[in-house]
Design a protein around this motif. Structure first.
Motif, PDB file in Angstrom:
ATOM      1  N   LEU A  20      -0.752  -1.025   3.310  1.00  0.00           N
ATOM      2  CA  LEU A  20      -0.109  -2.201   2.727  1.00  0.00           C
ATOM      3  C   LEU A  20       0.894  -2.844   3.684  1.00  0.00           C
ATOM      4  CD1 LEU A  20       0.447  -1.040  -0.946  1.00  0.00           C
ATOM      5  CD2 LEU A  20      -1.108  -2.827  -0.150  1.00  0.00           C
ATOM      6  N   LEU A  21       1.437  -2.069   4.603  1.00  0.00           N
ATOM      7  CA  LEU A  21       2.394  -2.594   5.574  1.00  0.00           C
ATOM      8  C   LEU A  21       1.729  -3.195   6.815  1.00  0.00           C
ATOM      9  CD1 LEU A  21       5.061   0.248   5.436  1.00  0.00           C
ATOM     10  CD2 LEU A  21       5.184  -2.017   4.376  1.00  0.00           C
ATOM     11  N   ASP A  22       0.428  -2.983   6.960  1.00  0.00           N
ATOM     12  CA  ASP A  22      -0.303  -3.465   8.138  1.00  0.00           C
ATOM     13  C   ASP A  22      -0.447  -4.987   8.071  1.00  0.00           C
ATOM     14  OD1 ASP A  22      -2.274  -4.199  10.031  1.00  0.00           O
ATOM     15  OD2 ASP A  22      -3.247  -2.244   9.865  1.00  0.00           O
ATOM     16  N   PRO A  23       0.080  -5.717   9.056  1.00  0.00           N
ATOM     17  CA  PRO A  23      -0.012  -7.182   9.035  1.00  0.00           C
ATOM     18  C   PRO A  23      -1.453  -7.701   9.009  1.00  0.00           C
ATOM     19  CG  PRO A  23       1.388  -6.437  10.855  1.00  0.00           C
ATOM     20  CD  PRO A  23       0.811  -5.223  10.201  1.00  0.00           C
ATOM     21  N   HIS A  33      -4.041  -9.011  -4.869  1.00  0.00           N
ATOM     22  CA  HIS A  33      -4.680  -7.704  -4.780  1.00  0.00           C
ATOM     23  C   HIS A  33      -3.738  -6.693  -4.131  1.00  0.00           C
ATOM     24  CE1 HIS A  33      -8.935  -9.676  -4.931  1.00  0.00           C
ATOM     25  NE2 HIS A  33      -8.261  -9.785  -6.057  1.00  0.00           N
ATOM     26  N   LEU A  34      -2.999  -7.137  -3.115  1.00  0.00           N
ATOM     27  CA  LEU A  34      -2.019  -6.259  -2.472  1.00  0.00           C
ATOM     28  C   LEU A  34      -0.910  -5.872  -3.449  1.00  0.00           C
ATOM     29  CD1 LEU A  34      -1.767  -8.166   0.923  1.00  0.00           C
ATOM     30  CD2 LEU A  34      -2.958  -6.001   0.516  1.00  0.00           C
ATOM     31  N   HIS A  35      -0.430  -6.836  -4.215  1.00  0.00           N
ATOM     32  CA  HIS A  35       0.633  -6.570  -5.188  1.00  0.00           C
ATOM     33  C   HIS A  35       0.151  -5.633  -6.298  1.00  0.00           C
ATOM     34  CE1 HIS A  35       3.327  -9.271  -3.215  1.00  0.00           C
ATOM     35  NE2 HIS A  35       2.581 -10.338  -3.466  1.00  0.00           N
ATOM     36  N   ALA A  36      -1.098  -5.791  -6.722  1.00  0.00           N
ATOM     37  CA  ALA A  36      -1.648  -4.921  -7.766  1.00  0.00           C
ATOM     38  C   ALA A  36      -1.695  -3.471  -7.289  1.00  0.00           C
ATOM     39  CB  ALA A  36      -3.038  -5.392  -8.180  1.00  0.00           C
ATOM     40  N   ALA A  39       1.833  -2.023  -7.105  1.00  0.00           N
ATOM     41  CA  ALA A  39       2.327  -1.682  -8.441  1.00  0.00           C
ATOM     42  C   ALA A  39       1.723  -0.360  -8.928  1.00  0.00           C
ATOM     43  CB  ALA A  39       2.015  -2.806  -9.429  1.00  0.00           C
ATOM     44  N   GLU A  40       0.433  -0.153  -8.666  1.00  0.00           N
ATOM     45  CA  GLU A  40      -0.211   1.100  -9.075  1.00  0.00           C
ATOM     46  C   GLU A  40       0.394   2.290  -8.330  1.00  0.00           C
ATOM     47  OE1 GLU A  40      -3.011   1.481 -11.580  1.00  0.00           O
ATOM     48  OE2 GLU A  40      -1.670  -0.200 -11.965  1.00  0.00           O
ATOM     49  N   LEU A  41       0.662   2.110  -7.041  1.00  0.00           N
ATOM     50  CA  LEU A  41       1.247   3.200  -6.262  1.00  0.00           C
ATOM     51  C   LEU A  41       2.645   3.549  -6.760  1.00  0.00           C
ATOM     52  CD1 LEU A  41       0.147   2.286  -2.624  1.00  0.00           C
ATOM     53  CD2 LEU A  41      -0.795   4.068  -4.114  1.00  0.00           C
ATOM     54  N   GLU A  42       3.388   2.535  -7.187  1.00  0.00           N
ATOM     55  CA  GLU A  42       4.742   2.774  -7.683  1.00  0.00           C
ATOM     56  C   GLU A  42       4.751   3.579  -8.973  1.00  0.00           C
ATOM     57  OE1 GLU A  42       6.857  -0.931  -7.906  1.00  0.00           O
ATOM     58  OE2 GLU A  42       6.761  -1.222  -5.742  1.00  0.00           O
TER      59      GLU A  42
END
Length: 138
Positions: A20-23, A33-36, A39-42
């Motif tokens: 997720l941190l990879d530019p 999709h990244l935000h979803a 949120a699941e990881l959190e």
């Protein structure tokens, strides 16, 4: 049953967080999709790969799901975006279904918004889970 408690391995949590941190990923993927996935990881509980129950969907698991409206089943392997190939039934973790099933157990039902509309899907069976096979490097 709805997938309330998401279990993921500490290895998957670390790798997905790094992804997720990879530019390159953030430029290539849709922000929602990244935000979803974030949120699941959190909300996920991280566990040691050797202690993970065998009925949990992890990265590189091959999973059979059922659409509860149509009754149709589909089988996918949950992969990182660069390995995704729908023709080979490899679905990206960043696809709505991929994000929705990560950490769910056999029998869990999830609601997911897909390009074709909202769906309710149930995890029917896990045909392969790397942790169950002792393959913690996948």
């Amino acid at each position: 049953m709805i997938c309330h408690d998401i279990l993921i391995t500490e290895n998957d949590r670390r790798r997905l967080g790094t992804m997720l941190l990879d530019p390159r990923v953030s430029k290539a993927e849709r922000p929602e999709h990244l935000h979803a996935l974030e949120a699941e990881l959190e909300r996920a509980y991280g566990v040691d790969p050797t202690e993970l129950p065998h009925d949990v969907v992890t990265m590189n698991s091959t999973v059979e799901i059922r659409d509860l409206k149509s009754g149709e089943t589909e089988t996918y392997t949950l992969v990182y975006p660069e390995r995704a190939d729908i023709n080979a039934n490899r679905i990206s973790i960043l696809a709505p279904i991929g994000t929705a099933i990560l950490g769910c157990r056999v029998g869990d039902v999830v609601r997911v918004k897909t390009p074709s509309g909202a769906r309710r899907i149930r995890v029917e069976e896990i045909h392969f889970q790397p942790e169950r096979a002792g393959e913690h490097h996948l």
